[in-house]
Design a protein around this motif. Structure first.
Motif, PDB file in Angstrom:
ATOM      1  N   ILE B 166       0.854  -1.192   0.000  1.00  8.53           N
ATOM      2  CA  ILE B 166       0.000   0.000   0.000  1.00  8.53           C
ATOM      3  C   ILE B 166       0.892   1.244   0.000  1.00  8.53           C
ATOM      4  N   GLU B 167       0.470   2.239  -0.737  1.00  7.66           N
ATOM      5  CA  GLU B 167       1.231   3.493  -0.805  1.00  7.66           C
ATOM      6  C   GLU B 167       0.652   4.473   0.208  1.00  7.66           C
ATOM      7  N   TYR B 168       1.493   5.078   0.996  1.00  9.37           N
ATOM      8  CA  TYR B 168       1.016   6.103   1.934  1.00  9.37           C
ATOM      9  C   TYR B 168       2.174   6.999   2.348  1.00  9.37           C
ATOM     10  N   GLU B 169       1.854   8.167   2.834  1.00  4.94           N
ATOM     11  CA  GLU B 169       2.858   9.088   3.370  1.00  4.94           C
ATOM     12  C   GLU B 169       2.364   9.596   4.721  1.00  4.94           C
ATOM     13  N   VAL B 170       3.293   9.828   5.612  1.00  3.65           N
ATOM     14  CA  VAL B 170       2.911  10.363   6.930  1.00  3.65           C
ATOM     15  C   VAL B 170       3.667  11.670   7.153  1.00  3.65           C
ATOM     16  N   SER B 171       2.964  12.684   7.595  1.00  2.67           N
ATOM     17  CA  SER B 171       3.645  13.959   7.874  1.00  2.67           C
ATOM     18  C   SER B 171       2.949  14.656   9.043  1.00  2.67           C
ATOM     19  N   ASP B 172       3.498  15.803   9.392  1.00  3.74           N
ATOM     20  CA  ASP B 172       2.903  16.666  10.422  1.00  3.74           C
ATOM     21  C   ASP B 172       2.743  15.945  11.769  1.00  3.74           C
ATOM     22  N   LEU B 173       3.841  15.414  12.232  1.00  3.41           N
ATOM     23  CA  LEU B 173       3.827  14.739  13.537  1.00  3.41           C
ATOM     24  C   LEU B 173       3.553  15.780  14.622  1.00  3.41           C
ATOM     25  N   ARG B 174       2.618  15.500  15.507  1.00  2.64           N
ATOM     26  CA  ARG B 174       2.257  16.473  16.542  1.00  2.64           C
ATOM     27  C   ARG B 174       1.839  15.739  17.821  1.00  2.64           C
TER      28      ARG B 174
END
Lengths: 629, 239
Positions: B166-174
């Motif tokens: 599966i393609e995914y991106e993770v950003s904006d860790l808070r």
């Protein structure tokens, strides 16, 4: 001259904002979780330390570090195998030992990790232990030393004892009059809740300063209600545990030979403390007891040729003799022990001693035998053969130079136990305390019997003595998971008559006793059983035939790995995050043996176990799965 | 039940929970090309735990390989294997190994059943045995896919749709609700999801305690990560 003001080097760039100790005790089995959270306030990465102390009777079961969402979990591994796997790291000195001896009762667990600027770290250490009943009470000891006042500081203990709680006492050496009311204690029939949670301001040593008054031991002592007869049996999740310590049993008279080392190394303080302790012990003897005094260096001297009844007159004469024991010469333990054993045997043969009474030898020494027969295995064998399993040997090892393993094995081989007496102003109290623990036998040759077809994997169910104020614990697995009742029998030799009780043990309904709370009990009884089994296997691995020792060691190792206990046979390996230069340094938590602790004290706190390991993770193939959690 | 999608190439994992009424049957794997079907039925706790959360678990799996003529009915009670018209019953209290032309079974007493279906898939079912007097929990099962690379690109289902990645991106860790579990934004299947870093347990090596596997947790029954809605995977029968 210009006055230059030095910039403070103690600027707090690491903020420890939470320290919590959460202890749950269920049926004497204590599960403690210590959590510490810190923030690196600095604009650069820096090393953050986590240092806690735990009782030496406890096994670490888990350790994890979470750094910015990434969790680094400890894994228990076989110590010897791990050592080989990590040889490379050992040779390059990349690792650090984590566990050190700390005082008489505690071990220090420490770890440090490099944390990026403005980042958080959470350390969680879990350990478990079976609380031992001594002198009529259990003790939960928590040592706390936060280096600064902490936003959230909390010690919470919940005790669940289905037998009912007789009393709970709490004290701490840092409790001032202001802090005392903050200890909240709620005791109901079968549950106790103790909590201590001072605010940031209440922790400060002085107004506005960054020093904390919270430093020291927080101690909870309690006992449970004791049932007559069989004792108490708790059945949970297919495992059972049987606690046996009936109240109001008459004590069995004892015949005790004190074998006292007066060799040159005992001179000064130690000899003085020995004399003092003996004076106090003599006062505690009951009139129906018999006693003898054998003082030794390279020569053996007896106060009287045979054991003497502990009448007032005899005791005061003995006391005068004791006050004149002075140190000299070398250490002939073998002949002194032989002399003591012979006195007991001869007096028994000549019927000078009561028929129902217990024979014991209490050896007090500070050093290695160097006179007479100096070979340790030979002395052990001689004592074993001479006593013929008919008497109990207790050994008190005084100071750091004593050969503790030698005394430990000699005691175990003769139904007894050894204790180290730490040099210090309270040595007299320690000597007396040990004597008090073992001086009042209530039952001899205690057998706890369970139906063969209903239980297996029993822990030791035969005990040479039941001492006043102590407790016998047996645990096992029910082979039939559906079993709710089973027949239990206890047999022991009492003072005037035999003790023999039979009864039906049944599973208590935890749902009824602790409505709404039984969820937490999970596998406590199974882990208690595992802890006890491992402890007993570790003891067995020190005595007996070579193949029995090997067998016990192998079994203890298997169980320690299965239940994730850090024992002297296993290590917990934690992988630290990679540093900026890309190196990865594994950390190891070991369990010290008594010998290692002693070595640590001899080295005056300079000792660090330097076994170094690379982490080895046995990865499973990645998977997609569905399961319960 | 908790679902875990491990992505070794990214050294990461995704996870989500699905909780519906006890008794629901979900399709986990469906590969029309090879004729493989895995369905699972859930069961609930005996009563509502103090935290008020009713958890459901799988207690029965139905596995069919039409092409090979194999059918397995695995529950917390027993295991039925039907092949070429012959039916065999196994008990979890047995230790057994069955080697057939199309299917291999390895049963470890009270613990696990490893199933290898020829040229298609290998998986293991774990039995979690709970004390019968436990106030809340019952026995339940776990399903772990060990090898799925021979399945066709059309494989689907709650687990099957992830077998080919599966393609995914993770950003904006808070910071999240709990300091230990930060939140982040995940871009997946053309959507933006609020996800939370956490961990769930893999029980293969330690059936009692499990081992924590860190993962990105997708809230609301995997909404956004799953094709469609979790209710789309509810089926009426086990086979």
């Amino acid at each position: 001259a210009r006055s230059l003001q030095k910039r403070s080097t103690n600027e707090l760039t690491v903020e420890v904002y939470s320290v919590t100790v959460d202890c749950t005790v269920t049926s004497r089995f204590a599960h403690t979780v210590m959590t510490s959270k810190a923030l690196n306030r600095a604009n650069r990465s820096q090393e953050i330390f986590f240092e806690v102390e735990l009782p030496k009777t406890a096994f670490i079961t888990n350790f994890s570090m979470e750094i910015d969402g990434e969790v680094y979990v400890g894994e228990v591994k076989e110590k010897e195998k791990a050592k080989k796997q990590y040889e490379k790291a050992v040779s390059s000195g990349q690792t650090a030992g984590l566990v050190k001896a700390s005082g008489r009762k505690m071990e220090k667990f420490s770890v440090s990790v490099n944390i990026a600027a403005k980042s958080n770290v959470t350390f969680v250490l879990t350990y478990e232990e079976l609380l031992q009943r001594k002198l009529g009470q259990y003790e939960i000891l928590t040592r706390v030393k936060p280096k600064q006042p902490v936003q959230e500081f909390k010690i919470v203990t919940n005790i669940y004892e289905p037998q009912g709680i007789a009393f709970v006492n709490t004290h701490a050496n840092f409790l001032t009059n202001e802090l005392l009311p903050l200890v909240e204690k709620t005791v109901t029939d079968k549950k106790a809740h103790i909590s201590f949670s001072p605010t940031l301001e209440q922790q400060r040593k002085c107004q506005g300063c960054d020093e904390t008054i919270i430093e020291g031991d927080f101690i909870i002592k309690y006992d449970v209600n004791r049932a007559q007869g069989l004792g108490d049996i708790h059945i949970v999740n297919g495992y059972f545990v049987h606690f046996f310590a009936p109240p109001d049993l008459p004590r069995v008279p004892k015949n005790v030979v004190f074998v006292i080392d007066r060799s040159g190394s005992m001179s000064g303080h130690k000899m003085h403390q020995t004399r003092e302790a003996l004076q106090a012990i003599l006062k505690d003897l009951h009139e129906e007891d018999h006693f003898a005094l054998v003082a030794f260096d390279n020569s053996i001297e007896v106060w009287r040729e045979s054991l003497t009844k502990a009448t007032k007159e005899n005791l005061s004469e003995a006391s005068r003799y004791v006050s004149n024991i002075h140190s000299r010469g070398s250490t002939n333990i073998n002949d002194a022990m032989m002399r003591g054993v012979r006195m007991l045997i001869e007096d028994r043969e000549e019927k000078k001693l009561p028929e129902r009474s217990i024979d014991m030898i209490l050896l007090l020494t500070d050093g290695n035998p160097d006179g007479g027969k100096a070979s340790l295995p030979v002395i052990q064998k001689n004592v074993r053969t001479a006593t013929g399993g008919n008497m109990t040997v207790f050994c008190l090892g005084f100071g750091n130079d004593v050969d503790y393993p030698f005394l430990d094995v000699m005691s175990r081989e003769n139904k007894g136990l050894a204790r180290r007496i730490f040099e210090g102003s309270d040595a007299t109290v320690q000597l007396q305390g040990f004597y008090e623990e073992v001086s009042s036998p209530l039952l001899l040759e205690v057998d706890l019997r369970y139906p063969d077809n209903a239980v297996d994997f029993l822990t030791t169910n035969h005990f040479n003595q039941l001492f006043n104020g102590s407790e016998i614990v047996v645990a096992g697995r029910l082979t039939d998971n559906d079993l709710d009742n089973f027949l239990v029998e206890v047999y022991g030799q009492g003072f005037e008559e035999d003790f023999n009780v039979q009864g039906q043990a049944s599973a208590v309904d935890w749902d009824v006793i602790y409505p709404g709370e039984e969820y937490i009990f999970g596998d406590f009884t199974e882990r208690l059983w595992a802890y006890l089994t491992i402890q007993q296997l570790l003891d067995k691995s020190k005595t007996g035939a070579t193949d029995e020792k090997a067998n016990a060691t192998a079994k203890a190792l298997d169980m320690a790995l299965l239940y994730s206990f850090v024992t002297p046979l296993t290590s917990m390996v934690v992988t630290k995050p990679k540093t900026e230069d890309g190196t990865e340094s594994p950390l190891i938590a070991d369990k010290l043996t008594e010998e290692q602790r002693q070595l640590a004290e001899r080295m005056s706190h300079r000792y660090v176990p330097t076994r170094a390991h690379y982490p080895v993770m046995n990865y499973l193939p990645p998977t997609h799965f569905v399961d319960g959690d | 039940p908790h679902f875990m999608i491990e992505l070794p190439d990214r050294e990461d994992a995704l996870c989500f929970n699905i909780n519906d009424k006890p008794g629901t049957i979900f399709n986990l794997v469906r590969d029309p090309t090879s004729g493989i079907l895995v369905n699972g039925q859930t069961i609930g706790d005996k009563k509502t735990p103090p935290d008020g959360k009713i958890n459901t678990y799988f207690w029965r799996f139905g596995i069919v390989h039409k092409t090979l003529g194999v059918r397995l009915d695995v529950s917390t009670e027993d295991i039925w294997v039907l092949q070429d018209g012959k039916q065999v019953k196994l008990l979890w209290s047995d230790t057994a190994g069955l080697k057939g032309p199309n299917v291999d079974l390895l049963l470890t007493k009270d613990r696990s059943l490893t199933v290898t279906l020829r040229d298609s898939v290998k998986f293991v079912i774990l039995l979690h045995k709970v004390w019968k007097r436990h106030p809340y929990h019952r026995d339940y099962l776990g399903f772990y896919t060990l090898d799925s690379h021979l399945l066709s690109p059309s494989v689907h289902g709650l687990l099957g749709q992830f077998y080919h990645g599966i393609e995914y991106e993770v950003s904006d860790l808070r910071p999240g609700e709990v300091p230990e579990k930060p939140d982040a934004t995940m871009f997946v299947k053309g959507q933006e999801l609020n996800v939370t870093r956490g961990w769930q347990r893999d029980f293969r090596r330690d059936v009692k305690n499990g081992e924590n596997v860190p993962c990105w947790f997708i809230h609301s029954n995997g909404t956004g990560l799953l094709d469609g809605d979790f209710t789309d995977y509810i089926v009426s029968g086990l086979f």
